[in-house]
Design an enzyme around this catalytic site. Structure first.
Site, PDB file in Angstrom:
ATOM      1  N   ASN A 127       0.879  -0.881  -0.111  1.00 57.18           N
ATOM      2  CA  ASN A 127      -0.088  -0.200   0.459  1.00 57.18           C
ATOM      3  C   ASN A 127       0.526   0.808   0.204  1.00 57.18           C
ATOM      4  O   ASN A 127       1.333   1.132   0.392  1.00 57.18           O
ATOM      5  CB  ASN A 127      -1.184  -0.327   0.804  1.00 57.18           C
ATOM      6  CG  ASN A 127      -0.386   0.295   2.164  1.00 57.18           C
ATOM      7  OD1 ASN A 127      -0.239   1.851   2.402  1.00 57.18           O
ATOM      8  ND2 ASN A 127       0.146  -0.467   3.610  1.00 57.18           N
ATOM      9  N   PHE A 131      -1.666   8.203   4.052  1.00 55.17           N
ATOM     10  CA  PHE A 131      -2.353   8.780   5.492  1.00 55.17           C
ATOM     11  C   PHE A 131      -3.600   9.645   4.638  1.00 55.17           C
ATOM     12  O   PHE A 131      -4.059  10.658   4.777  1.00 55.17           O
ATOM     13  CB  PHE A 131      -1.829   9.830   5.899  1.00 55.17           C
ATOM     14  CG  PHE A 131      -0.157   9.059   6.959  1.00 55.17           C
ATOM     15  CD1 PHE A 131      -0.594   7.965   7.335  1.00 55.17           C
ATOM     16  CD2 PHE A 131       0.593   9.839   7.496  1.00 55.17           C
ATOM     17  CE1 PHE A 131       0.220   7.255   8.029  1.00 55.17           C
ATOM     18  CE2 PHE A 131       1.588   8.982   8.189  1.00 55.17           C
ATOM     19  CZ  PHE A 131       1.188   8.318   8.151  1.00 55.17           C
ATOM     20  N   SER A 198       5.753   5.222   8.414  1.00 52.35           N
ATOM     21  CA  SER A 198       4.965   5.283   6.956  1.00 52.35           C
ATOM     22  C   SER A 198       6.250   5.235   5.394  1.00 52.35           C
ATOM     23  O   SER A 198       6.622   6.544   6.021  1.00 52.35           O
ATOM     24  CB  SER A 198       3.791   5.959   7.253  1.00 52.35           C
ATOM     25  OG  SER A 198       3.989   5.533   6.355  1.00 52.35           O
ATOM     26  N   ASN A 200       5.182   6.092   3.372  1.00 52.67           N
ATOM     27  CA  ASN A 200       4.173   6.726   2.232  1.00 52.67           C
ATOM     28  C   ASN A 200       4.415   7.803   2.305  1.00 52.67           C
ATOM     29  O   ASN A 200       3.658   8.765   1.548  1.00 52.67           O
ATOM     30  CB  ASN A 200       3.162   5.775   2.161  1.00 52.67           C
ATOM     31  CG  ASN A 200       3.182   4.260   1.514  1.00 52.67           C
ATOM     32  OD1 ASN A 200       3.437   4.171   0.803  1.00 52.67           O
ATOM     33  ND2 ASN A 200       2.275   3.688   2.690  1.00 52.67           N
ATOM     34  N   THR A 201       5.132   8.657   3.063  1.00 52.30           N
ATOM     35  CA  THR A 201       4.830  10.441   3.215  1.00 52.30           C
ATOM     36  C   THR A 201       6.181  10.842   3.383  1.00 52.30           C
ATOM     37  O   THR A 201       7.005   9.800   4.708  1.00 52.30           O
ATOM     38  CB  THR A 201       3.982  10.468   4.970  1.00 52.30           C
ATOM     39  OG1 THR A 201       2.619  10.268   4.714  1.00 52.30           O
ATOM     40  CG2 THR A 201       4.518  12.261   5.160  1.00 52.30           C
ATOM     41  N   LYS A 241       5.520   4.298  17.255  1.00 53.85           N
ATOM     42  CA  LYS A 241       6.356   2.654  15.968  1.00 53.85           C
ATOM     43  C   LYS A 241       6.738   2.864  15.324  1.00 53.85           C
ATOM     44  O   LYS A 241       7.186   4.126  14.160  1.00 53.85           O
ATOM     45  CB  LYS A 241       4.763   2.996  15.499  1.00 53.85           C
ATOM     46  CG  LYS A 241       4.163   1.229  14.159  1.00 53.85           C
ATOM     47  CD  LYS A 241       3.356   1.451  13.679  1.00 53.85           C
ATOM     48  CE  LYS A 241       2.868   0.649  12.378  1.00 53.85           C
ATOM     49  NZ  LYS A 241       1.460   0.219  12.599  1.00 53.85           N
ATOM     50  N   ASN A 270       5.482  -1.713  11.379  1.00 51.93           N
ATOM     51  CA  ASN A 270       5.162  -0.320  10.111  1.00 51.93           C
ATOM     52  C   ASN A 270       4.759  -1.808   9.224  1.00 51.93           C
ATOM     53  O   ASN A 270       6.212  -3.058   8.966  1.00 51.93           O
ATOM     54  CB  ASN A 270       5.912   0.500  10.347  1.00 51.93           C
ATOM     55  CG  ASN A 270       4.301   1.482   9.774  1.00 51.93           C
ATOM     56  OD1 ASN A 270       3.290   1.086   8.671  1.00 51.93           O
ATOM     57  ND2 ASN A 270       4.016   2.520  10.137  1.00 51.93           N
ATOM     58  N   GLY A 321       2.792  -9.869  10.023  1.00 55.92           N
ATOM     59  CA  GLY A 321       2.810 -10.468   9.173  1.00 55.92           C
ATOM     60  C   GLY A 321       1.925 -11.864  10.571  1.00 55.92           C
ATOM     61  O   GLY A 321       2.565 -12.810  10.235  1.00 55.92           O
TER      62      GLY A 321
HETATM   63  C1  LIG Z   1      -3.794  -0.377   3.451  1.00 55.01           C
HETATM   64  C2  LIG Z   1      -2.861   0.112   5.288  1.00 55.01           C
HETATM   65  C3  LIG Z   1      -2.980   0.940   5.673  1.00 55.01           C
HETATM   66  C4  LIG Z   1      -2.161   0.937   6.779  1.00 55.01           C
HETATM   67  N1  LIG Z   1      -1.911   2.302   7.460  1.00 55.01           N
HETATM   68  C5  LIG Z   1      -1.243   2.417   8.052  1.00 55.01           C
HETATM   69  C6  LIG Z   1      -1.552   3.785   9.030  1.00 55.01           C
HETATM   70  O1  LIG Z   1      -2.089   4.114   8.550  1.00 55.01           O
HETATM   71  N2  LIG Z   1      -0.647   3.708   9.760  1.00 55.01           N
HETATM   72  C7  LIG Z   1       0.256   3.472  10.577  1.00 55.01           C
HETATM   73  O2  LIG Z   1       1.135   3.285  11.887  1.00 55.01           O
HETATM   74  N3  LIG Z   1       0.401   1.316  10.163  1.00 55.01           N
HETATM   75  C8  LIG Z   1      -0.208   1.481   8.912  1.00 55.01           C
HETATM   76  N4  LIG Z   1      -0.486   0.479   8.474  1.00 55.01           N
HETATM   77  C9  LIG Z   1       0.921  -0.617   8.689  1.00 55.01           C
HETATM   78  C10 LIG Z   1      -0.335  -1.434  10.035  1.00 55.01           C
HETATM   79  O3  LIG Z   1      -0.436  -1.159  11.177  1.00 55.01           O
HETATM   80  C11 LIG Z   1       1.091  -2.895  10.302  1.00 55.01           C
HETATM   81  O4  LIG Z   1       2.237  -2.213  10.865  1.00 55.01           O
HETATM   82  C12 LIG Z   1       1.570  -3.503   8.614  1.00 55.01           C
HETATM   83  O5  LIG Z   1       0.268  -4.033   7.722  1.00 55.01           O
HETATM   84  C13 LIG Z   1       2.175  -4.600   9.361  1.00 55.01           C
HETATM   85  O6  LIG Z   1       1.356  -5.791   9.372  1.00 55.01           O
HETATM   86  P1  LIG Z   1       0.417  -6.530   9.212  1.00 55.01           P
HETATM   87  O7  LIG Z   1       1.376  -7.915   8.546  1.00 55.01           O
HETATM   88  O8  LIG Z   1      -0.309  -7.272   9.755  1.00 55.01           O
HETATM   89  O9  LIG Z   1      -0.908  -5.938   7.768  1.00 55.01           O
HETATM   90  C14 LIG Z   1      -1.628  -0.283   6.729  1.00 55.01           C
HETATM   91  C15 LIG Z   1      -1.135  -0.917   6.580  1.00 55.01           C
HETATM   92  C16 LIG Z   1      -2.023  -1.541   5.500  1.00 55.01           C
HETATM   93  C17 LIG Z   1      -1.765  -2.983   4.296  1.00 55.01           C
END
Ligand SMILES: Cc1cc2nc3c(=O)[nH]c(=O)nc-3n(C[C@H](O)[C@H](O)[C@H](O)COP(=O)(O)O)c2cc1C
Length: 373
Positions: A127, A131, A198, A200-201, A241, A270, A321
């Site tokens: 992704n 934000f 993140s 993405n910023t 985080k 993250n 994961g």
């Molecule tokens: C579509 C998407 C949007 C996310 N948006 C945020 C966010 O706004 N803030 C944040 O701290 N992490 C964000 N994350 C990261 C998740 O909170 C998490 O740290 C990361 O996906 C790893 O966990 P997972 O493997 O269980 O998905 C996002 C992840 C995904 C897939």
């Protein structure tokens, strides 16, 4: 695990998921928006929540971390419920806490669509949302309307709120932006997560550097203390985080900074910029810009969580994961006090938190004792 949980779980992966993944021309973000709409609907919170509660009977192992009582150790990760519209849906789905956000000081649209990509064979997502959110003040309004305030358990579980930097705010003015977001959301947060990781910023991850984080964390913990005095409550616990792409010296510096500035805990991790662990035929999709989550992240997340827990006495929320109960138990085994998941919810479905809780509750203790602080 109960028969009912198995039925819900199998029903999702065999029946509902294939339909969901094909609906809205397979656009993951539109499906996600629709899902949040359903979960946020009063009809869901009234009838379906009770039915679901009966069907999958959420329970788990309670714990206390950073002074907050959690009914179980499995949380919803940030990004799923960015604007908090479905804040009351997560407890009945078996979660022991939910982190809403990330919200920023100012509302913003995020990056252009498409910005979420599925890699189903790799059980992963990429992704680059950037934000997208209605802003910290709007989240505060939504939570106020839902009656969700710090410590009142109106959502049935503790609510964390993740704050980040508004894209158009330059890095030099980031602190003011975080401070305004914290001020807006603090009445509603059982804890606040400072998102400096993140991918993405642009430049956000630079806030993880020793000097930048020290300044940011000092200002935020000072404000949290002042707001606590003003409202006659203890300062809201602040968690930082971090990214999985940091090296050990960088993590050492972050941990020292967290400890010396009064940060209450660490969330690791993250999404990652790495593309390791992607199935070969999904590599073209993996070329998309953004953060990778899900199965390929599990190993690195576990490694980072293990490193962090070994190098600080602060509590750690493990994330990355968690697709199966064993993935969650592995994070507990390396010392995580709590875990969170996002991508596992998409691939394994709404029963995943319940399944993890069943495993967490019933397994006999070969594991290293997780930290309860
Ligand atoms: C579509 C998407 C949007 C996310 N948006 C945020 C966010 O706004 N803030 C944040 O701290 N992490 C964000 N994350 C990261 C998740 O909170 C998490 O740290 C990361 O996906 C790893 O966990 P997972 O493997 O269980 O998905 C996002 C992840 C995904 C897939």
């Amino acid at each position: 695990m109960s028969i009912r949980t198995k039925v819900v779980s199998g029903g999702y992966t065999r029946l509902l998921r294939p339909i969901l993944f094909r609906s809205f021309h397979g656009d993951p973000e539109m499906i996600h928006e629709q899902m949040i709409r359903v979960l946020a609907a009063p009809a869901f919170s009234a009838v379906a929540r009770t039915a679901l509660k009966f069907l999958i009977s959420p329970q788990g192992r309670p714990t206390t971390v950073a002074g907050i009582d959690f009914p179980n150790r499995v949380g919803l990760a940030a990004g799923m419920d960015k604007d908090g519209h479905a804040v009351k849906a997560w407890a009945p789905l078996g979660f022991g806490f939910a982190e809403v956000g990330t919200v920023t000081g100012q509302a913003q649209k995020g990056n252009d669509r498409p910005r979420v990509f599925r890699l189903p064979s790799s059980k992963a997502l990429i992704n680059r949302m950037g934000f997208n959110n209605d802003g910290a003040a709007a989240l505060a309004k939504t939570l106020a309307a839902a009656g969700v305030y710090r410590g009142n358990n109106a959502a049935g579980i503790p609510i964390g709120i993740s704050i980040g930097k508004t894209k158009k705010v330059p890095l030099e003015a980031a602190i003011e932006d975080y401070l305004s977001a914290l001020t807006a959301v603090v009445p509603h947060a059982d804890y606040v997560a400072i998102n400096v990781s993140s991918p993405n910023t642009p430049n956000l991850r630079k806030l993880q550097s020793e000097s930048a984080l020290a300044e940011l964390a000092t200002e935020l913990t000072t404000l949290a203390a002042n707001l606590g005095v003003r409202h006659r409550v203890n300062p809201v616990p602040l968690f930082v985080k971090i990214a999985p792409d940091l090296n050990w010296p960088a993590i050492d510096a972050i941990l020292t900074t967290c400890e010396t500035t009064g940060i209450s805990g660490v969330i690791a991790t993250n999404t990652t910029l790495s593309r390791d662990g992607i199935k070969r035929f999904e590599r073209p999709v993996a070329a998309q810009t953004g953060g990778l989550s899900g199965r390929p992240l599990a190993r690195r997340a576990r490694e980072v969580v293990g490193y962090v827990t070994a190098h600080t006495s602060l509590p750690v929320i493990g994330c990355g994961g968690v697709m199966t109960p064993n993935d969650a138990l592995a994070l507990f085994d390396v010392g995580a006090s709590l875990v969170q998941l996002y991508t596992g919810f998409i691939y394994s479905g709404p029963a995943l938190a319940v399944k993890i809780n069943a495993f967490d509750l019933h397994r006999t203790g070969l594991s290293k004792q997780s930290k309860v602080i």
